[in-house]
Design a protein around this motif. Structure first.
Motif, short mmCIF file in Angstrom:
data_model
loop_
_atom_site.label_atom_id
_atom_site.label_comp_id
_atom_site.label_asym_id
_atom_site.label_seq_id
_atom_site.Cartn_x
_atom_site.Cartn_y
_atom_site.Cartn_z
N ALA A 226 0.84 -1.22 -0.10
CA ALA A 226 0.04 -0.01 -0.16
C ALA A 226 0.89 1.37 0.04
O ALA A 226 2.13 1.31 0.00
N ARG A 227 0.22 2.41 -0.05
CA ARG A 227 0.72 3.78 -0.16
C ARG A 227 1.11 4.45 1.33
O ARG A 227 1.68 5.22 1.74
N THR A 228 0.21 3.64 2.29
CA THR A 228 0.07 4.20 3.76
C THR A 228 0.16 2.91 4.58
O THR A 228 -0.14 1.96 4.27
N ALA A 229 0.79 3.12 5.76
CA ALA A 229 1.00 2.01 6.80
C ALA A 229 -0.47 1.79 7.14
O ALA A 229 -0.69 0.41 7.46
N ALA A 230 -1.26 2.35 7.55
CA ALA A 230 -2.64 2.12 8.02
C ALA A 230 -3.32 1.15 6.84
O ALA A 230 -4.12 0.12 7.45
N ASP A 231 -3.17 1.15 5.66
CA ASP A 231 -3.68 0.34 4.58
C ASP A 231 -3.24 -0.92 4.49
O ASP A 231 -3.85 -1.97 4.35
N LEU A 232 -2.01 -1.24 4.97
CA LEU A 232 -1.26 -2.38 5.11
C LEU A 232 -2.21 -3.22 6.26
O LEU A 232 -2.60 -4.32 5.91
N SER A 233 -2.58 -2.45 7.32
CA SER A 233 -3.47 -3.39 8.33
C SER A 233 -4.90 -3.64 7.87
O SER A 233 -5.25 -4.74 8.02
N LEU A 234 -5.48 -2.81 7.03
CA LEU A 234 -6.65 -3.00 6.41
C LEU A 234 -6.50 -4.21 5.62
O LEU A 234 -7.42 -5.23 5.73
N LEU A 235 -5.52 -4.40 4.72
CA LEU A 235 -5.53 -5.44 3.84
C LEU A 235 -5.29 -6.86 4.56
O LEU A 235 -5.66 -7.88 4.26
N LEU A 236 -4.04 -6.65 5.37
CA LEU A 236 -3.73 -7.64 6.19
C LEU A 236 -5.00 -8.69 7.04
O LEU A 236 -4.98 -9.47 7.01
N ASP A 237 -5.95 -7.65 7.44
CA ASP A 237 -6.93 -8.12 8.09
C ASP A 237 -7.71 -9.22 7.44
O ASP A 237 -8.46 -10.05 7.86
N VAL A 238 -7.74 -8.70 6.01
CA VAL A 238 -8.70 -9.69 5.20
C VAL A 238 -8.05 -10.68 4.98
O VAL A 238 -8.57 -11.94 4.56
N MET A 239 -6.64 -10.79 4.40
CA MET A 239 -5.65 -12.01 3.97
C MET A 239 -5.36 -12.85 4.98
O MET A 239 -5.30 -14.03 4.99
N ALA A 240 -5.39 -12.38 6.24
CA ALA A 240 -4.65 -13.21 7.42
C ALA A 240 -5.89 -14.35 7.97
O ALA A 240 -6.89 -14.36 7.67
N GLY A 241 -5.14 -15.55 8.34
CA GLY A 241 -5.94 -16.38 8.90
C GLY A 241 -5.61 -17.74 8.58
O GLY A 241 -5.22 -18.07 7.18
N PRO A 242 -5.94 -18.75 9.05
CA PRO A 242 -5.61 -20.31 8.70
C PRO A 242 -6.38 -20.79 7.63
O PRO A 242 -7.82 -20.16 7.42
N ASP A 243 -6.31 -21.76 6.76
CA ASP A 243 -6.80 -22.23 5.71
C ASP A 243 -8.09 -22.96 6.23
O ASP A 243 -7.79 -23.83 7.07
N PRO A 244 -9.23 -22.73 5.76
CA PRO A 244 -10.56 -23.34 6.49
C PRO A 244 -10.50 -24.84 6.18
O PRO A 244 -11.10 -25.60 6.85
N LEU A 245 -9.49 -25.41 4.93
CA LEU A 245 -9.46 -26.58 4.67
C LEU A 245 -8.47 -27.43 5.84
O LEU A 245 -8.57 -28.75 5.70
N GLU A 246 -7.90 -26.59 6.43
CA GLU A 246 -6.76 -27.27 7.38
C GLU A 246 -6.67 -26.73 8.68
O GLU A 246 -7.56 -26.90 9.46
N GLY A 247 -5.88 -25.66 8.93
CA GLY A 247 -5.69 -25.11 10.21
C GLY A 247 -7.02 -24.63 10.62
O GLY A 247 -7.41 -24.54 12.05
N GLY A 248 -7.79 -24.01 9.83
CA GLY A 248 -9.15 -23.30 10.12
C GLY A 248 -10.18 -24.21 10.63
O GLY A 248 -11.19 -23.77 11.29
N ILE A 249 -9.94 -25.58 10.46
CA ILE A 249 -10.98 -26.56 11.10
C ILE A 249 -10.92 -26.43 12.54
O ILE A 249 -12.07 -26.35 13.20
N ALA A 250 -9.69 -25.87 13.21
CA ALA A 250 -9.66 -26.00 14.84
C ALA A 250 -9.14 -24.62 15.19
O ALA A 250 -9.53 -24.35 16.61
N TYR A 251 -8.45 -23.88 14.60
CA TYR A 251 -7.75 -22.63 14.98
C TYR A 251 -8.36 -21.41 14.51
O TYR A 251 -8.84 -21.17 13.12
N LYS A 252 -8.47 -20.32 15.30
CA LYS A 252 -8.80 -19.08 14.89
C LYS A 252 -7.88 -18.10 15.09
O LYS A 252 -7.01 -18.10 16.15
#
Length: 490
Positions: A226-252
């Motif tokens: 991104a062009r600003t630091a705050a925007d990084l957090s915005l997109l990271l919050d969308v991209m982050a997290g375990p894969d629902p096919l594997e880790g996401g079965i049990a982990y949040k």
């Protein structure tokens, strides 16, 4: 053409304007399309355009906004690195034999971006196999740096960084194993975040024609730009997290808050030198200026510490482990050449090139022993982060260098203050954070005397990604951030 008021706005600002009905998603998307069509003949950042579907998504976003829906990326135009699968669009990684490969499904991060309301304009250019700090291939050609068209925008996420610097979009995706998020950010004067290893599930960021199955990266990550630091957090919050096919079965996912909210509360270690690869005067000068500014602002700043891991040994270990991974994919003739050269090595040769040859030809037993050494390195970083909140250090030794498409990377050189060094030794700086799997946020620190961007990376504690991200926001607020390239600031 009159200057658009939206081209260099942040995603946070654009989202606020959409909510307040000062602009529509269709207007933002058409504005971005017009800008790409106006400028990308010179830059060549967006290698696959998906404008018709983008306008459909923008109309759907406007309808959702009218219904009062609120999502993190609703109505925001953005670009996706070519290496991420998007259903119906080619995924080539620059490999000519794969130029017609079109996946049937979106990569998991792309699906998450769409679910969050993002409007995808298209895909951005990469080097062949994502294996360079330049972004060119025989399918899509060469991407140029918006600050100097004769220089690299970085790689392998160079199309993404160039698109952001040129004002095509406020957000983009990238990936990183040898600096491929942070190096393009550094060379194009933008922000990027290399997340903690495996924080963002990468299913579908896959070389064609391999199937998009869940995988854990040993060194590689995907992340936001991104062009600003705050925007990084915005997109990271969308991209982050375990894969629902594997880790996401049990982990949040439950990322801890940043260690501090105020700049003066941070304890920072600033490093500008590496025993095996120097940084040039422009990079050192920018980091020294930042260190002085932080001290003046009341931040606790140290310039050395016995807790810091040995950078020389870190880089040697990183070269072996990186090439242990990359070497698995060498074609037979390249592997045979590497094996022949490795067989001639003297045990006393501790150069980074020698370590790369050892890594590419190592046994699994040798790799397991190196993995044990990496676990020890992670323990050293854990101990350091009891005394410090972040380490600020270079990303690359020089500002953006002229295009160099000579076929053998191992024969290329990089000039640092008048002396030549092996091109691939530049891996040393990105590897500082890559090898232990730590989060690292790239921050711009203005322009060199030649008008080229320079910057640094903020390395943070394992899975405490919000700490370097918050520090990046505070540094941006206190000392400034992105500076638009003069030739594309219209």
């Amino acid at each position: 053409m009159a200057k658009s008021q939206w081209s260099f706005k942040s995603a946070v600002e654009l989202s606020t304007a959409l909510t307040a009905k000062k602009v529509s998603a269709v207007e933002l998307t058409q504005d971005a399309i017009d800008r790409i069509e106006r400028h990308d003949g010179k830059i060549n950042a967006v290698c696959v355009r998906d404008f018709d579907r983008a306008l459909v998504a923008a109309r759907e976003a406007d309808a959702a906004l009218a219904r009062g829906e609120r999502k993190l990326l609703l109505g925001l135009p953005l670009t996706i690195k070519e290496s991420f699968n998007i259903a119906g669009l080619p995924t080539t990684w620059g490999f000519v034999p794969q130029k017609n490969f079109k996946p049937a499904e979106d990569a998991l991060p792309v699906a998450r971006i769409k679910q969050a309301g993002g409007v995808i304009l298209g895909k951005t250019n990469v080097p062949v196999g994502l294996g360079d700090w330049q972004s060119y291939n025989d399918i899509y050609g060469t991407t140029n740096n918006p600050y100097d068209l004769g220089r690299t925008p970085g790689g392998s996420s160079g199309g993404s960084s160039a698109a952001l610097a040129a004002g095509y979009c406020a957000l983009a995706t990238g990936s990183d194993i040898g600096g491929s998020l942070r190096v393009p950010a550094f060379h194009c004067g933008i922000f990027a975040h290399k997340p903690t290893i495996n924080l963002c599930a990468a299913r579908g960021e896959t070389p064609p024609p391999f199937p998009a199955i869940p995988r854990e990266g040993d060194l590689a990550v995907i992340g936001p730009m991104a062009r600003t630091a705050a925007d990084l957090s915005l997109l990271l919050d969308v991209m982050a997290g375990p894969d629902p096919l594997e880790g996401g079965i049990a982990y949040k996912l439950d990322l801890p808050a940043a260690r501090h909210q105020s700049l003066r509360d941070f304890r920072i270690l600033v490093i500008d030198s590496h025993p095996l690869l120097p940084t040039d005067r422009d990079v050192r000068g920018a980091i020294d200026k930042l260190a002085a500014g932080l001290s003046k602002a009341g931040v606790t700043v140290a310039r050395e510490s016995p807790l810091l891991p040995d950078f020389a040994e870190t880089s040697r270990l990183y070269m072996r482990m990186l090439l242990g991974f990359l070497g698995a994919f060498f074609p037979p003739e390249e592997l045979a050449d590497v094996q022949a050269r490795a067989s001639q090595l003297s045990p006393e040769d501790r150069s980074l090139n020698a370590e790369r040859l050892r890594g590419a030809t190592a046994s699994h037993r040798a790799w397991v022993l190196d993995a044990g050494a990496r676990a020890g390195l992670r323990a050293q970083w854990r101990a350091l982060f009891k005394s410090f909140d972040a380490v600020i250090c270079p990303i690359m030794p020089t500002a953006a260098f002229p295009h160099d498409h000579s076929p053998e990377q191992r024969l290329r050189t990089i000039g640092i203050d008048g002396k030549d060094y092996p091109y691939s030794d530049q891996l040393a700086w990105p590897g500082i954070a890559t090898l232990p799997g730590l989060p690292a946020t790239a921050v711009p620190l203005g322009l060199s005397k030649d008008g080229l961007p320079v910057g640094a990376q903020i390395v943070g504690p394992f899975l405490e990604d919000r700490t370097p991200l918050r520090l990046a926001e505070l540094i941006e607020r206190e000392f400034g951030g992105f500076v638009p390239p003069p030739m594309f600031d219209d």
